[in-house]
Design a protein around this motif. Structure first.
Motif, PDB file in Angstrom:
ATOM      1  N   PHE A  68       0.778  -1.089   0.025  1.00  0.00           N
ATOM      2  CA  PHE A  68      -0.163  -0.159  -0.075  1.00  0.00           C
ATOM      3  C   PHE A  68       0.833   1.389   0.038  1.00  0.00           C
ATOM      4  N   ILE A  69       1.838   1.395   1.035  1.00  0.00           N
ATOM      5  CA  ILE A  69       2.690   2.592   1.007  1.00  0.00           C
ATOM      6  C   ILE A  69       3.388   2.554  -0.363  1.00  0.00           C
ATOM      7  N   ASP A  70       3.912   1.666  -0.943  1.00  0.00           N
ATOM      8  CA  ASP A  70       4.626   1.611  -2.323  1.00  0.00           C
ATOM      9  C   ASP A  70       3.756   2.140  -3.457  1.00  0.00           C
ATOM     10  N   LYS A  71       2.495   2.093  -3.343  1.00  0.00           N
ATOM     11  CA  LYS A  71       1.398   2.288  -4.453  1.00  0.00           C
ATOM     12  C   LYS A  71       1.243   3.750  -4.045  1.00  0.00           C
ATOM     13  N   MET A  72       1.014   4.207  -2.824  1.00  0.00           N
ATOM     14  CA  MET A  72       0.838   5.527  -2.455  1.00  0.00           C
ATOM     15  C   MET A  72       2.106   6.677  -2.774  1.00  0.00           C
ATOM     16  N   ARG A  73       3.251   5.999  -2.555  1.00  0.00           N
ATOM     17  CA  ARG A  73       4.452   6.684  -3.010  1.00  0.00           C
ATOM     18  C   ARG A  73       4.386   7.021  -4.390  1.00  0.00           C
ATOM     19  N   SER A  74       3.901   6.311  -5.383  1.00  0.00           N
ATOM     20  CA  SER A  74       4.166   6.545  -6.716  1.00  0.00           C
ATOM     21  C   SER A  74       2.805   7.496  -7.030  1.00  0.00           C
ATOM     22  N   ARG A  75       1.949   7.805  -6.102  1.00  0.00           N
ATOM     23  CA  ARG A  75       0.702   8.562  -6.593  1.00  0.00           C
ATOM     24  C   ARG A  75       0.742   9.797  -5.570  1.00  0.00           C
ATOM     25  N   CYS A  76       1.055   9.829  -4.453  1.00  0.00           N
ATOM     26  CA  CYS A  76       0.995  11.066  -3.518  1.00  0.00           C
ATOM     27  C   CYS A  76       2.067  12.043  -3.390  1.00  0.00           C
ATOM     28  N   LYS A  77       1.909  13.096  -2.790  1.00  0.00           N
ATOM     29  CA  LYS A  77       2.896  14.090  -2.555  1.00  0.00           C
ATOM     30  C   LYS A  77       3.698  13.611  -1.432  1.00  0.00           C
ATOM     31  N   ASP A  78       4.787  14.034  -1.450  1.00  0.00           N
ATOM     32  CA  ASP A  78       5.784  13.560  -0.356  1.00  0.00           C
ATOM     33  C   ASP A  78       5.174  14.033   0.870  1.00  0.00           C
ATOM     34  N   ASP A  79       4.753  15.207   1.089  1.00  0.00           N
ATOM     35  CA  ASP A  79       4.189  15.489   2.758  1.00  0.00           C
ATOM     36  C   ASP A  79       3.046  14.511   3.065  1.00  0.00           C
ATOM     37  N   ASP A  80       2.369  14.039   2.175  1.00  0.00           N
ATOM     38  CA  ASP A  80       1.222  13.082   2.615  1.00  0.00           C
ATOM     39  C   ASP A  80       1.867  11.661   2.905  1.00  0.00           C
ATOM     40  N   LEU A  81       2.774  11.541   2.183  1.00  0.00           N
ATOM     41  CA  LEU A  81       3.525   9.937   2.334  1.00  0.00           C
ATOM     42  C   LEU A  81       4.281  10.224   3.971  1.00  0.00           C
ATOM     43  N   HIS A  82       4.856  11.331   4.007  1.00  0.00           N
ATOM     44  CA  HIS A  82       5.666  11.631   5.163  1.00  0.00           C
ATOM     45  C   HIS A  82       4.748  11.406   6.358  1.00  0.00           C
ATOM     46  N   ALA A  83       3.656  12.378   6.321  1.00  0.00           N
ATOM     47  CA  ALA A  83       2.754  12.042   7.503  1.00  0.00           C
ATOM     48  C   ALA A  83       2.208  10.644   7.765  1.00  0.00           C
ATOM     49  N   LEU A  84       1.992   9.757   6.870  1.00  0.00           N
ATOM     50  CA  LEU A  84       1.610   8.471   6.774  1.00  0.00           C
ATOM     51  C   LEU A  84       2.676   7.650   7.300  1.00  0.00           C
ATOM     52  N   ARG A  85       3.923   7.792   7.045  1.00  0.00           N
ATOM     53  CA  ARG A  85       4.954   6.993   7.626  1.00  0.00           C
ATOM     54  C   ARG A  85       5.269   7.237   8.905  1.00  0.00           C
ATOM     55  N   ALA A  86       4.879   8.720   9.302  1.00  0.00           N
ATOM     56  CA  ALA A  86       5.328   9.165  10.660  1.00  0.00           C
ATOM     57  C   ALA A  86       4.386   8.515  11.752  1.00  0.00           C
ATOM     58  N   GLU A  87       3.120   8.382  11.097  1.00  0.00           N
ATOM     59  CA  GLU A  87       2.108   7.787  11.830  1.00  0.00           C
ATOM     60  C   GLU A  87       2.322   6.442  12.111  1.00  0.00           C
ATOM     61  N   GLN A  88       2.905   5.684  11.051  1.00  0.00           N
ATOM     62  CA  GLN A  88       3.212   4.178  11.059  1.00  0.00           C
ATOM     63  C   GLN A  88       4.264   4.036  12.109  1.00  0.00           C
ATOM     64  N   ASP A  89       5.339   4.831  12.279  1.00  0.00           N
ATOM     65  CA  ASP A  89       6.517   4.979  13.462  1.00  0.00           C
ATOM     66  C   ASP A  89       5.726   5.158  14.360  1.00  0.00           C
ATOM     67  N   ASP A  90       4.991   6.013  14.453  1.00  0.00           N
ATOM     68  CA  ASP A  90       4.576   6.046  16.098  1.00  0.00           C
ATOM     69  C   ASP A  90       3.631   5.156  16.589  1.00  0.00           C
ATOM     70  N   GLN A  91       2.876   4.524  15.540  1.00  0.00           N
ATOM     71  CA  GLN A  91       2.074   3.256  15.917  1.00  0.00           C
ATOM     72  C   GLN A  91       3.045   2.060  16.592  1.00  0.00           C
ATOM     73  N   ARG A  92       4.245   1.946  15.757  1.00  0.00           N
ATOM     74  CA  ARG A  92       5.095   1.045  16.270  1.00  0.00           C
ATOM     75  C   ARG A  92       5.759   1.184  17.639  1.00  0.00           C
ATOM     76  N   ILE A  93       6.021   2.352  17.833  1.00  0.00           N
ATOM     77  CA  ILE A  93       6.425   2.857  19.185  1.00  0.00           C
ATOM     78  C   ILE A  93       5.611   2.816  20.066  1.00  0.00           C
ATOM     79  N   LYS A  94       4.534   2.975  19.993  1.00  0.00           N
ATOM     80  CA  LYS A  94       3.396   2.749  21.117  1.00  0.00           C
ATOM     81  C   LYS A  94       3.000   1.362  21.260  1.00  0.00           C
ATOM     82  N   LYS A  95       3.344   0.444  20.383  1.00  0.00           N
ATOM     83  CA  LYS A  95       2.907  -0.953  20.611  1.00  0.00           C
ATOM     84  C   LYS A  95       3.664  -1.577  21.733  1.00  0.00           C
ATOM     85  N   PRO A  96       3.028  -2.310  22.651  1.00  0.00           N
ATOM     86  CA  PRO A  96       3.634  -2.964  23.762  1.00  0.00           C
ATOM     87  C   PRO A  96       4.558  -4.000  23.377  1.00  0.00           C
ATOM     88  N   ALA A  97       5.737  -4.267  23.957  1.00  0.00           N
ATOM     89  CA  ALA A  97       6.711  -5.150  23.708  1.00  0.00           C
ATOM     90  C   ALA A  97       6.073  -6.386  24.232  1.00  0.00           C
TER      91      ALA A  97
END
Length: 85
Positions: free
Chosen positions: A56-85
């Motif tokens: 999905f991210i690869d597909k969006m990378r090919s279609r979206c503006k960089d700032d939208d993708l950056h926001a999506l990646r930041a949210e994804q990274d934030d979710q990984r950090i919040k995930k309990p170990a």
């Protein structure tokens, strides 16, 4: 693009409430949910969820503006950090 089904939208809205997503960002979150649901219809999901998200991210990378993708990646990274170990 199809509208988000009511059952999914109500659960998604409840989750955004639970996670205290700022009201000003919720339309963006819904936009990305629509993109993701549309992607899942067009491209059947693989067995592994991580692979599905990567595609999905690869597909969006090919279609979206960089700032939208950056926001999506930041949210994804934030979710990984919040995930309990």
């Amino acid at each position: 693009m199809q509208p988000i089904p009511d059952d999914i939208l109500s659960r998604f809205n409840a989750l955004m409430d639970q996670k205290s997503v700022p009201v000003g960002l919720r339309d963006e979150y819904r936009k990305w949910l629509k993109y993701y649901l549309d992607f899942r219809v067009k491209y059947p999901p693989p067995d592994k969820k991580s692979e599905q998200v990567r595609l999905f991210i690869d597909k969006m990378r090919s279609r979206c503006k960089d700032d939208d993708l950056h926001a999506l990646r930041a949210e994804q990274d934030d979710q990984r950090i919040k995930k309990p170990a």
